[in-house]
Design a protein around this motif. Structure first.
Motif, short mmCIF file in Angstrom:
data_model
loop_
_atom_site.label_atom_id
_atom_site.label_comp_id
_atom_site.label_asym_id
_atom_site.label_seq_id
_atom_site.Cartn_x
_atom_site.Cartn_y
_atom_site.Cartn_z
N PRO A 163 -2.65 -13.28 7.49
CA PRO A 163 -4.10 -13.47 7.30
C PRO A 163 -4.76 -13.81 8.54
O PRO A 163 -5.77 -13.13 9.14
CB PRO A 163 -4.32 -14.33 6.19
N ALA B 211 -8.47 -17.74 8.23
CA ALA B 211 -7.71 -17.82 6.95
C ALA B 211 -6.55 -18.52 6.68
O ALA B 211 -6.32 -19.45 7.48
CB ALA B 211 -7.21 -16.01 6.88
N SER B 212 -5.91 -18.29 5.47
CA SER B 212 -4.80 -18.86 5.09
C SER B 212 -3.61 -19.16 6.22
O SER B 212 -3.41 -18.18 6.93
CB SER B 212 -4.15 -18.35 3.94
N GLY C 262 0.32 -13.96 3.16
CA GLY C 262 0.02 -13.68 1.46
C GLY C 262 -0.37 -12.27 1.61
O GLY C 262 -0.19 -11.29 2.29
N SER C 263 -1.22 -11.73 0.45
CA SER C 263 -1.65 -10.62 0.18
C SER C 263 -2.78 -10.01 0.98
O SER C 263 -3.34 -11.02 1.63
CB SER C 263 -1.99 -10.55 -1.49
N SER D 239 -5.48 -9.30 0.16
CA SER D 239 -6.83 -9.63 -0.44
C SER D 239 -7.05 -11.02 0.17
O SER D 239 -8.37 -11.72 0.10
CB SER D 239 -6.86 -9.76 -1.71
N LYS D 240 -6.34 -11.64 0.98
CA LYS D 240 -6.70 -13.16 1.60
C LYS D 240 -7.41 -12.74 2.62
O LYS D 240 -7.98 -14.06 3.54
CB LYS D 240 -5.26 -13.68 1.98
N ARG E 211 -9.78 -6.76 7.50
CA ARG E 211 -8.42 -6.60 7.29
C ARG E 211 -7.81 -5.46 7.77
O ARG E 211 -8.21 -4.27 7.73
CB ARG E 211 -8.58 -6.10 5.59
#
Length: 284
Positions: free
Chosen positions: A104, A111-112, A116-117, A119-120, A126
Motif C-alpha cells: 500500500p 497507508a498500512s 495487504g489487498s 482495497s487498502k 491504486r
C-alpha cells in the motif's frame, strides 16, 4: 502548529514509513549478509539509482502479520522488483495463498505498514507505482522472486504472495525456474548448510505487458545467488543467471563474482562505477 501536534505528526510519519523505508539497514537489515568483521553491519546488494527520477527505486521491508519477513528493492517505473533478499532456514510443504497482495505505501505513503489487498489503497491512487492483479494475463504468471518452496514457516510463505515480490514469467519459464533453480537450491542447501542468505532478482527487458493503458515490464533475465557463511574453508556460494522466454541458464555464471560482473553490465547506468555486488565483498 503547536509542538505537541508537530511531534504527533512526526510520530505518525515515522510509523507510516516503517515499511517503505529510506534504508534497509535501519529496519530489516537481518535479511542481508553480515560483515564478518562487524556483526552489526548488514550488507544489502547494490541499491540501483536513477538520476532523472530519484524516487524510482523503493526499499521495502516486507511486513506480514506484524513481522518483517524479507526485503525487496522495487522499481516503480517498470512496476517489477529488482531483487528480494531473505534468510533461508530450510523448507517444507506449506499452503499457498489464493490471492495476491500489494504494498500500500508505494501508492499512498500514509497507508498500512503491512502488505495487504488492493482495497487498502484509494482507487484513484491504486497501482500508480506498482503492478496490480489486473495487469497480468493468461500469457504471464506472477513469478515469485522469494519462492514459497524456500520456506519452513507458513506466515513467511504467505508473505511471498505480494506483487512487489513477483515479475511476469511465462508458464513454461515458471516451471523451469522451479525445477532447474529453486528445487535444486533446496537440495544443495540441505546437504551443505542449515542457514543461508539468498538474493533473487530480475533484469528489465524490452517487452511489456500492456492492458488498459497500463504497462508492466517483462524481465529479460532472472537471477539468484546464495551464500552460506560459517563453514570451514570459507563461505559456500553459487549463482545462476537465466535469460527468459525460453528460460536459458547461462553456464558461464557459476560464482557470485561471475554474476556480479554480468549484472554490472546488464543494469548499466543504474549502478555505481564500482559495479553491482550481491553480497558486497563477503561472498564472491
Amino acid at each position: 502548529m503547536t509542538p505537541p501536534a508537530l511531534l504527533l505528526l512526526l510520530l505518525f510519519i515515522s510509523l507510516a514509513e516503517g515499511h517503505v523505508v529510506q534504508s534497509f539497514k535501519g529496519t530489516c537489515g537481518q535479511f542481508f549478509i553480515t560483515d564478518p568483521k562487524d556483526q552489526n553491519n548488514h550488507i544489502p546488494p547494490t541499491i540501483l539509482t536513477d538520476n532523472q527520477d530519484p524516487d524510482r527505486y523503493k526499499q521495502i521491508c516486507q511486513r506480514y502479520s506484524s513481522q518483517y519477513r524479507y526485503a525487496t528493492l522495487y522499481d516503480t517505473q517498470n512496476r517489477i522488483p529488482v531483487y528480494s533478499a531473505y534468510q533461508y532456514t530450510g523448507h517444507t510443504k506449506l499452503k499457498r495463498k489464493t490471492t495476491w497482495m500489494i504494498e500500500p505505501q508505494l501508492d499512498e505513503l500514509t497507508a498500512s505498514r503491512s502488505m495487504g489487498s488492493e482495497s487498502k489503497v484509494d482507487k484513484s491512487k491504486r497501482g500508480n507505482y506498482q503492478a496490480l492483479n489486473k495487469d497480468f494475463n493468461s500469457t504471464y504468471h506472477k513469478g515469485h522472486l522469494y519462492p514459497v518452496c524456500h520456506n519452513d514457516n507458513q506466515p513467511c510463505a504467505y508473505a511471498t504472495f505480494t506483487l512487489t515480490n513477483a515479475a511476469p514469467q511465462t508458464s513454461s519459464d515458471n516451471l523451469d525456474w522451479y525445477h532447474k533453480v529453486e528445487a535444486k537450491v533446496n537440495k544443495e542447501l540441505e546437504k551443505i548448510c542449515n542457514t543461508a542468505h539468498i538474493v533473487t532478482g530480475v533484469v528489465p527487458g524490452s517487452k511489456w505487458m500492456k492492458k488498459d493503458n497500463r504497462e508492466v515490464n517483462i524481465p529479460s533475465h532472472f537471477w539468484t545467488a546464495y551464500c552460506c557463511t560459517g563453514k570451514p574453508g570459507g563461505p559456500v556460494t553459487r549463482a545462476v543467471l537465466a535469460q527468459t522466454n525460453p528460460l536459458t541458464i547461462d553456464n558461464n555464471v557459476v560464482t557470485v563474482d561471475d554474476l556480479n560482473q554480468k549484472l554490472s553490465s546488464l543494469y548499466g547506468s543504474s549502478i555505481p562505477a564500482t559495479g553491482f555486488e550481491v553480497f558486497g565483498s563477503v561472498c564472491k
